[in-house]
Enzyme design. Structure first.
Site, PDB file in Angstrom:
ATOM      1  N   GLN A  40       0.850  -1.223   0.134  1.00 13.83           N
ATOM      2  CA  GLN A  40       0.003  -0.023  -0.141  1.00 13.83           C
ATOM      3  C   GLN A  40       0.918   1.176  -0.085  1.00 13.83           C
ATOM      4  O   GLN A  40       0.703   2.108   0.714  1.00 13.83           O
ATOM      5  CB  GLN A  40      -0.930  -0.178   1.234  1.00 13.83           C
ATOM      6  CG  GLN A  40      -1.909  -1.040   1.232  1.00 13.83           C
ATOM      7  CD  GLN A  40      -2.820  -1.211   2.214  1.00 13.83           C
ATOM      8  OE1 GLN A  40      -2.805  -1.489   3.358  1.00 13.83           O
ATOM      9  NE2 GLN A  40      -4.214  -0.904   1.574  1.00 13.83           N
ATOM     10  N   HIS A  41       2.180   1.073  -0.879  1.00 14.76           N
ATOM     11  CA  HIS A  41       2.714   2.237  -0.982  1.00 14.76           C
ATOM     12  C   HIS A  41       3.393   2.389  -2.342  1.00 14.76           C
ATOM     13  O   HIS A  41       3.392   1.277  -3.203  1.00 14.76           O
ATOM     14  CB  HIS A  41       3.666   2.628   0.188  1.00 14.76           C
ATOM     15  CG  HIS A  41       4.394   1.240   0.002  1.00 14.76           C
ATOM     16  ND1 HIS A  41       5.248   0.465  -0.660  1.00 14.76           N
ATOM     17  CD2 HIS A  41       4.672   0.512   1.488  1.00 14.76           C
ATOM     18  CE1 HIS A  41       5.821  -0.368  -0.288  1.00 14.76           C
ATOM     19  NE2 HIS A  41       5.558  -0.621   1.025  1.00 14.76           N
ATOM     20  N   ALA A  42       3.869   3.648  -2.713  1.00 14.80           N
ATOM     21  CA  ALA A  42       4.742   3.787  -3.985  1.00 14.80           C
ATOM     22  C   ALA A  42       6.041   4.289  -3.421  1.00 14.80           C
ATOM     23  O   ALA A  42       6.093   4.937  -2.303  1.00 14.80           O
ATOM     24  CB  ALA A  42       4.185   4.435  -5.002  1.00 14.80           C
TER      25      ALA A  42
END
Ligand code: TYD
Length: 142
Positions: free
Chosen positions: A56-58
């Site tokens: 749930q990230h970049a």
């Protein structure tokens, strides 16, 4: 039509050779040879419940290769325009993830050991953990 394949092309599935023999299997991953970057960091994720969503990230800088060295999991990959899901279920298979791509890992099998090779040392500042902020940054870049 052509554009639909762009994200998949940026995030290729990698197949690693098996150097095994009658004694068992052996997979070797060398930085800048089997994968497109020098490896600065290795971490692995295991013991995640089936209903957990990780990632749930970049990342602004880091490149990654994800490999389920045991068990299986899924990775949902998106650049806010396209999305695709990879099931990682073989120790000889990986997926390459470039910077500024959003990923979620989920559907972990009980025996899942998800190995992650990274091009950088850990730095919290290069993580974007808010999806709307990620989309805003992408727009600023283009
Ligand atoms: P997190 O990024 O939430 O893990 P995942 O991407 O698998 O969902 O990381 C969990 C915690 O571990 C968080 O406090 C940051 C820390 N961490 C490090 O210190 N170094 C690392 O290389 C990683 C990946 C995480």
């Amino acid at each position: 039509m052509g554009e639909k394949t762009v994200l998949k092309e940026r995030c290729p599935i990698l197949q690693f050779d098996d150097l095994g023999d009658e004694r068992g299997k052996l997979v070797v991953i060398e930085g800048s040879r089997s994968i497109p970057f020098e490896i600065q960091r290795v971490f692995y994720i295991y013991g995640s419940d089936h209903d957990v969503i990780r990632g749930q990230h970049a990342n602004r800088e880091s490149e990654f290769v994800l490999i389920n060295v045991a068990g299986s999991s899924k990775v949902r990959i998106t650049d806010a325009k396209e999305e695709f899901i990879v099931e990682l279920n073989k120790p000889r298979m990986g997926v390459y993830i470039p910077p500024m791509v959003w990923k979620d890992m989920y559907d972990f099998s009980e025996d899942s050991v998800l190995l992650v090779l990274a091009s950088t040392h850990y730095s919290d500042e290069e993580y974007i953990r808010d999806y709307d902020a990620y989309v805003r940054e992408l727009k600023e870049q283009s």
